[in-house]
Write an enzyme that holds these catalytic residues in place. Structure first.
Site, PDB file in Angstrom:
ATOM      1  N   THR A  29      -8.008  -1.600  14.482  1.00 45.79           N
ATOM      2  CA  THR A  29      -7.454  -0.949  15.672  1.00 45.79           C
ATOM      3  C   THR A  29      -7.876   0.509  15.718  1.00 45.79           C
ATOM      4  OG1 THR A  29      -5.346  -0.123  14.744  1.00 45.79           O
ATOM      5  CG2 THR A  29      -5.438  -2.447  15.429  1.00 45.79           C
ATOM      6  N   SER A  82       0.140   4.113   1.465  1.00 51.07           N
ATOM      7  CA  SER A  82       1.216   5.085   1.353  1.00 51.07           C
ATOM      8  C   SER A  82       0.612   6.385   0.859  1.00 51.07           C
ATOM      9  CB  SER A  82       2.317   4.562   0.422  1.00 51.07           C
ATOM     10  OG  SER A  82       3.389   5.471   0.342  1.00 51.07           O
ATOM     11  N   TYR A 131       7.111  14.396   6.260  1.00 49.45           N
ATOM     12  CA  TYR A 131       6.080  13.473   5.769  1.00 49.45           C
ATOM     13  C   TYR A 131       6.657  12.615   4.644  1.00 49.45           C
ATOM     14  CZ  TYR A 131       1.465  11.942   4.108  1.00 49.45           C
ATOM     15  OH  TYR A 131       0.364  11.198   3.750  1.00 49.45           O
ATOM     16  N   LYS A 188       7.136   8.497   4.311  1.00 46.19           N
ATOM     17  CA  LYS A 188       6.493   7.784   3.212  1.00 46.19           C
ATOM     18  C   LYS A 188       7.502   7.172   2.250  1.00 46.19           C
ATOM     19  CE  LYS A 188       2.141   8.254   4.290  1.00 46.19           C
ATOM     20  NZ  LYS A 188       1.338   7.075   4.666  1.00 46.19           N
TER      21      LYS A 188
END
Length: 275
Positions: A33, A135, A149, A153
């Protein structure tokens, strides 16, 4: 060498692009994608029908399922689903805007969750497969100036670790990839920096203000890292975590040891609350 079909979000740059190139060059099929139409036209010209491309912004949660369904319909079977699309949002928690918070969580956490959820019915129907989540060392070790962030994660780490236990009886393996610093476009193009507040000048969180102009020296070779990811698809059972980079290994092990050092002395106090 086993030939497989892979689904990968975000193949226009960074780890996703590197992974797609290696897989296509070795003869695998890739359903990838992109957010920008035409950004992988060179790969299409080189590899033809080996590459299937879907337009997707993973923050469009409703479209995630439609694109995953279309990829499975086009290929019949997809062996490995890689959730890779994401970016870094840096700045103290107070510095980022509400819109930035929402977009970071939508991209790095909800997009990954929806990609996995969309793939699961297909993987179950075909009798198994592999989910790989890109990750970060930031999913296991925290640093000031990256709280949002880390929030995304760490969230995806918990989701995938629980999911691995849910789907193991169904023949579906789950792997969390924990790369350290890598020489991709992440530092130069995929990082968003919050507007600074004077209150944080000179504090540990302020390091992010120089991140783009003076990025740290990065050890990781993206090509070697993605080669290890490809190799992991042959491992049975699937490794729950794949730590890549000596910096990642050092940061993760230090963080885990520090966490144990904080918790282990609390055994008596913890037991004191038992009825």
């Amino acid at each position: 060498m086993t030939t497989r079909t892979w689904f990968i979000t975000g193949i226009n740059s960074g780890f996703g692009r590197e992974l797609a190139e290696q897989l296509l060059d070795r003869g695998d099929r890739v359903a990838g994608t992109v957010r920008r139409a035409g950004s992988v036209d060179d790969l299409r010209q080189k590899h033809g029908d080996q590459l299937w491309v879907g337009d997707l912004d993973v923050t469009d949660l409703g479209r995630v399922r439609a694109v995953v369904d279309a990829a499975f319909a086009a290929h019949g079977r997809i062996d490995v689903v890689v959730s890779n699309a994401g970016y870094g949002l840096f700045g103290a928690a107070e510095e980022v805007t509400d819109e930035q918070v929402e977009h970071q969580i939508a991209t790095n956490l909800l997009g990954s969750i929806q990609t996995a959820r969309a793939a699961l019915p297909h993987l179950r129907a075909q009798g198994g497969g592999r989910l790989i989540q890109i990750s970060s060392v930031a999913g296991l070790a925290a640093h000031p100036g990256a709280s949002l962030y880390h929030a995304a994660k760490w969230g995806v780490e918990g989701f995938m670790e629980a999911l691995a236990q849910e789907v193991a009886p169904l023949g579906i393996g789950v792997t969390l990839v924990e790369p350290g610093g890598a020489r991709t476009r992440f530092a130069g193009g995929s990082v968003r920096i919050a507007e600074p507040l004077a209150a944080y000048a000179g504090t540990p969180a302020a390091f992010v203000q120089t991140f783009r102009a003076n990025p740290p020296a990065l050890l990781g070779d993206p090509a070697r890292m993605m080669a290890r990811v490809i190799e992991s698809a042959d491992r049975e059972p699937a490794p729950l975590r794949l730590v890549l980079g000596s910096d990642s290994y050092q940061a993760v092990t230090a963080a885990l040891r520090a966490r144990l050092a904080q918790i282990e002395p609390q055994a008596t106090n913890a037991a004191s609350t038992d009825a």
